[in-house]
Design an enzyme around this catalytic site. Structure first.
Site, PDB file in Angstrom:
ATOM      1  N   HIS A 449       0.984  -1.090   0.048  1.00  0.00           N
ATOM      2  CA  HIS A 449      -0.080  -0.077  -0.180  1.00  0.00           C
ATOM      3  C   HIS A 449       0.780   1.279   0.088  1.00  0.00           C
ATOM      4  CE1 HIS A 449      -4.071  -1.357   0.177  1.00  0.00           C
ATOM      5  NE2 HIS A 449      -3.735  -2.285   1.406  1.00  0.00           N
ATOM      6  N   CYS A 509       0.119   2.752  -4.800  1.00  0.00           N
ATOM      7  CA  CYS A 509      -0.412   3.800  -5.202  1.00  0.00           C
ATOM      8  C   CYS A 509       0.258   5.075  -4.642  1.00  0.00           C
ATOM      9  CB  CYS A 509      -1.777   3.973  -4.329  1.00  0.00           C
ATOM     10  SG  CYS A 509      -3.052   2.625  -4.777  1.00  0.00           S
TER      11      CYS A 509
END
Length: 663
Positions: A449, A509
């Site tokens: 993440h 991301c």
């Protein structure tokens, strides 16, 4: 794909289990169209540059010759053209070779020279700066024309270089498919000459219907700037009837383009303004030049001379608008996908001897740090990140000479001491750099993440700090549990010794500027969005608590006393003594999400999957920038919307061989 395991209630619903984002949800542009750049010329290069100032006449201009001299400098210094590859036609003295004055006969002879022996792979270039005008053809229809220096020698319009002449002797004479031609017209009323059937205007329209309605004698925009002229020559009185309309585009060259005859002819044509506007002959930065040519050269410099056509024209428009000019340049091409191709071949990167040696020399030692987090058993669980590390390990050992004993792998499948908590990852950075010496090849990959945190210090240009999310985030998304972009810059840039090469890959991301490097290769994504709805309906989101923007004290904590400022002015290093040789691939832009996907029978990151396919397609021998473009093409073909980026510390490093091009 197989059905996924049951997911916690907080997992976002989605209509397809194949794709899941790694981090916060963000807007994305598609990678519609394919990106291509030729890293070295496969054919010859030629340029015809025409500048007409009309000295001694009432129509005198001041900046046209300066335009073509500036273009010549760009072609030679940045794109590898030689003096013998360029013909200059000017009507005032300039330093260097000149092949005559810009008479109609010389311009036509120049077209013939430019296209003589043209073949696939050639790069041809034409630039005209001077007056534009209009004329009435034998059918009573209006056409556009260029005005050579001998326009007064015969009755109007016999000495003009009309749109029909340009179509016949320049575009239409380009008989070899896949021969590239860029043509630039910095003059008024070049619409009929310049515009092909696939057009990009400032308002986004691609139809020429608006310009078809224009008639002679229309009004012109005036900037009100001192020492500014317009590049338009009024036809003699009575030469054109006021009611005449522009000729339709159904026949001739435009008809051939519409019918697809020129689809394989790679033509790009720039016009300095719209049909109903004027191109400015201006005084800028202490000298005379065309406003459009000045803005184009400035924009190319801002992009380090590597930019897609569509992005170039948009940035030129913005610069002109910001500078107070009302003209809006137009770009057209013979086939719509060509709008997204690169402007000109790869620029010339002058590598000194030491840099060339560092590019291909064998690495004394190779080390790799691989970090993959699936967040097993948490609401933020992913499935493909550990698989990504398996992919990297296989590629590095089989194709690039890395040894397993020189790899540190941090995943939840390793012994608990090597689980990817923040402290262990920072220790991994120290291990990676320990005893590193000139010539060593280091590699770091992160899959997991990513997130962003609001920044109130004013040090981040977008008011957001990019962060990586170690396993510590299970205890809360707080400063002490994440790794900030400034920490990454400190460990993976500032501490890298001279001559050590470090390649970093972030498949997460919001990773576009995660390391805050100086030179970025965000070759503009297409503006038309064709997203995968099942991918972007909801993304993986790690929300920060409200009002948790980074405070100055938190900033000090995460950077340390010797950490760098967030952004540095771009450098153009002349020597290698102080160069940090770092490359960073990001799986997406700062405002996008990276997909945790199911491809080839297993869960893995979409970027890492595309990266592996792109390397295999090139047999593991490719340059850094070309690898980026190939990855984008693979993702586009698979309908992923994320748009990877590449950053580095020196523009010359973009042309280096990826990891030394294998064994």
């Amino acid at each position: 794909p197989p059905l996924p395991r049951a997911r916690p209630a907080l997992a976002p619903p989605r209509s397809d289990t194949r794709r899941q984002s790694r981090g916060s949800m963000g807007q994305s542009c598609s990678a519609e169209g394919r990106y291509a750049v030729e890293r070295s010329g496969t054919g010859r290069q030629r340029a015809l540059l025409v500048g007409v100032n009309y000295p001694g006449t009432t129509s005198k201009l001041n900046g046209c010759i300066n335009d073509v001299v500036a273009q010549k400098g760009v072609l030679m210094k940045q794109y590898g053209f030689g003096e013998e590859d360029i013909r200059l036609l000017v009507d005032e003295h300039v330093d260097g070779p000149v092949f005559g004055t810009p008479t109609k006969a010389n311009i036509l002879a120049g077209f013939k020279w430019l296209l003589e022996g043209a073949r696939a792979g050639d790069m041809l270039f034409f630039h005209y700066s001077g007056h534009g005008t209009r004329y009435e053809d034998p059918r009573g229809e209006l056409g556009d024309a260029l005005v050579p220096c001998d326009y007064q020698d015969e009755e109007w319009p016999k000495r003009l270089v009309t749109d029909d002449v340009v179509h016949t002797h320049l575009y239409g004479a380009l008989t070899q498919p896949k021969c590239k031609l860029v043509a630039i017209f910095d003059c008024c009323h070049s619409g009929q000459i310049a515009e092909l059937n696939h057009v990009n205007r400032h308002d986004g329209t691609t139809s020429r219907a608006a310009s078809q309605k224009k008639s002679a004698g229309g009004s012109y925009f005036q900037c009100g700037k001192p020492e500014l002229k317009i590049r338009y020559m009024e036809p003699p009185a009575g030469a054109i009837k006021k009611s005449r309309a522009l000729r339709p585009l159904s026949g001739g060259f435009h008809g051939a383009v519409t019918a697809g005859r020129f689809r394989d002819h790679q033509l790009w044509v720039y016009s300095g303004c719209e049909d109903d506007q004027t191109s400015a002959d201006a005084f800028i930065d202490g000298d005379y030049s065309g406003a459009f040519t000045w803005a184009m050269v400035q924009t190319l410099e801002n992009h380090l001379f590597e930019v897609a056509h569509i992005q170039l024209v948009k940035d030129v428009r913005k610069l002109l608008t910001d500078s107070g000019y009302g003209q809006r340049p137009v770009l057209s091409t013979s086939h719509k996908p060509y709008l997204h191709y690169m402007y000109m071949p790869s620029p010339v990167m002058e590598l000194n001897t030491a840099f060339r040696t560092l590019d291909r020399s064998p690495a004394p030692r190779k080390k790799a740090l691989l970090v993959g987090l699936n967040y097993v058993g948490t609401p933020n669980e992913l499935r493909g990140c550990i698989t990504d590390m398996d992919t990297h390990k296989e590629i590095l050992t089989k194709h690039y000479g890395f040894q397993p004993e020189n790899m540190l792998i941090l995943t939840e499948q390793e012994v608990e001491a090597n689980w990817p908590y923040k402290e262990r990852i920072l220790e991994g950075f120290t291990w990676l750099l320990k005893d590193a010496a000139e010539g060593d090849q280091l590699f770091f990959a992160y899959s997991g993440h990513g997130s962003q945190k609001p920044d109130k210090t004013g040090k981040e240009r977008d008011q957001k700090s990019e962060v990586l999310c170690p396993l510590d985030v299970a205890k809360g998304l707080r400063d002490e549990n994440v790794i900030f972009d400034t920490e990454l810059h400190y460990y993976l840039v500032d501490l890298v010794p001279k001559g050590v090469k470090l390649t970093c890959i972030f498949d997460c991301c919001h990773s576009g500027t995660i390391e805050n490097l100086d030179v970025k290769r965000d070759i503009g994504p297409p503006q038309r969005s064709v997203l995968a709805p099942e991918f972007y309906t909801r993304g993986r989101y790690l929300p920060w608590p409200e009002d948790s923007a980074m405070s100055p004290s938190a900033w000090s904590m995460c950077t340390g006393p010797s950490a760098p400022t967030v952004r540095r002015a771009p450098r153009d290093l002349n020597t290698e003594e102080d160069a940090h040789m770092v490359w960073e691939y990001s799986g997406c832009q700062d405002n996008q999400t990276s997909a945790d996907a199911f491809e080839d029978g297993k869960f893995q990151g979409a970027f890492t999957w595309a990266y592996a396919k792109a390397l295999a397609n090139k047999r593991y021998s490719v340059q850094y920038l070309q690898l980026l473009l190939d990855i984008r093409n693979v993702l586009a073909d698979a309908h992923y919307g994320q748009f990877p980026g590449l950053s580095t510390t020196d523009r010359r490093l973009l042309d280096f061989a990826y990891l030394g091009n294998g064994r």
